[in-house]
Design a protein around this motif. Structure first.
Motif, PDB file in Angstrom:
ATOM      1  N   UNK A 139       5.548  -3.687  -8.784  1.00 52.10           N
ATOM      2  CA  UNK A 139       4.294  -3.666  -9.524  1.00 52.10           C
ATOM      3  C   UNK A 139       3.298  -2.702  -8.884  1.00 52.10           C
ATOM      4  N   UNK A 140       3.236  -2.691  -7.564  1.00 48.80           N
ATOM      5  CA  UNK A 140       2.347  -1.764  -6.858  1.00 48.80           C
ATOM      6  C   UNK A 140       2.778  -0.316  -7.081  1.00 48.80           C
ATOM      7  N   UNK A 141       4.078  -0.057  -7.030  1.00 49.20           N
ATOM      8  CA  UNK A 141       4.597   1.292  -7.251  1.00 49.20           C
ATOM      9  C   UNK A 141       4.239   1.762  -8.654  1.00 49.20           C
ATOM     10  N   UNK A 142       4.444   0.883  -9.639  1.00 52.80           N
ATOM     11  CA  UNK A 142       4.132   1.254 -11.021  1.00 52.80           C
ATOM     12  C   UNK A 142       2.632   1.464 -11.220  1.00 52.80           C
ATOM     13  N   UNK A 143       1.817   0.697 -10.511  1.00 59.64           N
ATOM     14  CA  UNK A 143       0.372   0.887 -10.588  1.00 59.64           C
ATOM     15  C   UNK A 143      -0.036   2.260 -10.073  1.00 59.64           C
ATOM     16  N   UNK A 144       0.557   2.688  -8.987  1.00 62.16           N
ATOM     17  CA  UNK A 144       0.301   4.031  -8.469  1.00 62.16           C
ATOM     18  C   UNK A 144       0.799   5.100  -9.414  1.00 62.16           C
ATOM     19  N   UNK A 154       4.379   5.647  -5.406  1.00 63.90           N
ATOM     20  CA  UNK A 154       4.368   5.684  -6.861  1.00 63.90           C
ATOM     21  C   UNK A 154       3.420   6.751  -7.383  1.00 63.90           C
ATOM     22  N   UNK A 155       2.271   6.876  -6.732  1.00 61.73           N
ATOM     23  CA  UNK A 155       1.305   7.903  -7.121  1.00 61.73           C
ATOM     24  C   UNK A 155       1.908   9.295  -6.935  1.00 61.73           C
ATOM     25  N   UNK A 156       2.567   9.497  -5.805  1.00 67.12           N
ATOM     26  CA  UNK A 156       3.193  10.788  -5.538  1.00 67.12           C
ATOM     27  C   UNK A 156       4.290  11.094  -6.557  1.00 67.12           C
ATOM     28  N   UNK A 157       5.038  10.076  -6.951  1.00 70.00           N
ATOM     29  CA  UNK A 157       6.101  10.268  -7.949  1.00 70.00           C
ATOM     30  C   UNK A 157       5.493  10.630  -9.301  1.00 70.00           C
ATOM     31  N   UNK A 196       0.832  -1.197   0.000  1.00 68.64           N
ATOM     32  CA  UNK A 196       0.000   0.000   0.000  1.00 68.64           C
ATOM     33  C   UNK A 196       0.867   1.248   0.000  1.00 68.64           C
ATOM     34  N   UNK A 197       1.923   1.217   0.806  1.00 72.47           N
ATOM     35  CA  UNK A 197       2.843   2.346   0.875  1.00 72.47           C
ATOM     36  C   UNK A 197       3.558   2.547  -0.458  1.00 72.47           C
ATOM     37  N   UNK A 198       3.933   1.467  -1.116  1.00 71.80           N
ATOM     38  CA  UNK A 198       4.602   1.563  -2.416  1.00 71.80           C
ATOM     39  C   UNK A 198       3.667   2.179  -3.455  1.00 71.80           C
ATOM     40  N   UNK A 199       2.394   1.801  -3.424  1.00 71.12           N
ATOM     41  CA  UNK A 199       1.411   2.363  -4.363  1.00 71.12           C
ATOM     42  C   UNK A 199       1.278   3.864  -4.142  1.00 71.12           C
ATOM     43  N   UNK A 218      11.797   4.083 -10.005  1.00 68.60           N
ATOM     44  CA  UNK A 218      11.201   3.196  -9.015  1.00 68.60           C
ATOM     45  C   UNK A 218      12.294   2.660  -8.090  1.00 68.60           C
ATOM     46  N   UNK A 219      12.154   2.868  -6.775  1.00 68.57           N
ATOM     47  CA  UNK A 219      13.210   2.459  -5.844  1.00 68.57           C
ATOM     48  C   UNK A 219      13.152   0.996  -5.413  1.00 68.57           C
ATOM     49  N   UNK A 220      12.141   0.259  -5.845  1.00 64.89           N
ATOM     50  CA  UNK A 220      11.947  -1.108  -5.363  1.00 64.89           C
ATOM     51  C   UNK A 220      12.501  -2.137  -6.339  1.00 64.89           C
ATOM     52  N   UNK A 221      13.029  -3.241  -5.797  1.00 66.05           N
ATOM     53  CA  UNK A 221      13.578  -4.323  -6.608  1.00 66.05           C
ATOM     54  C   UNK A 221      12.638  -5.518  -6.672  1.00 66.05           C
TER      55      UNK A 221
END
Length: 57
Positions: A38-43, A16-19, A10-13, A29-32
């Motif tokens: 995937x959640x970060x990119x979705x946001x 990602x939205x903020x970015x 949830x935090x990653x999403x 994207x800072x996550x590996x």
């Protein structure tokens, strides 16, 4: 009252939205981990869509 820690995905999403709103590229994207990335990119995609619809300047 205790504060509950939010779920990592949830935090990653949210991050990602903020970015996306800030206009950063999806390559930042800072996550590996695939699941969290995937959640970060979705946001990020949701933010880009919102910007294109004129919800943010």
């Amino acid at each position: 009252m205790k504060r509950q820690k939010r779920d990592r995905q949830d935090r990653a999403h949210t991050k990602g939205y903020q970015a996306g709103i800030a206009g950063r590229s999806k390559e930042h994207c800072p996550y590996q981990s695939n699941a969290i990335k995937s959640q970060w990119l979705g946001g990020w995609r949701a933010a880009i869509e919102d910007k294109q619809q004129g919800l943010f300047k």
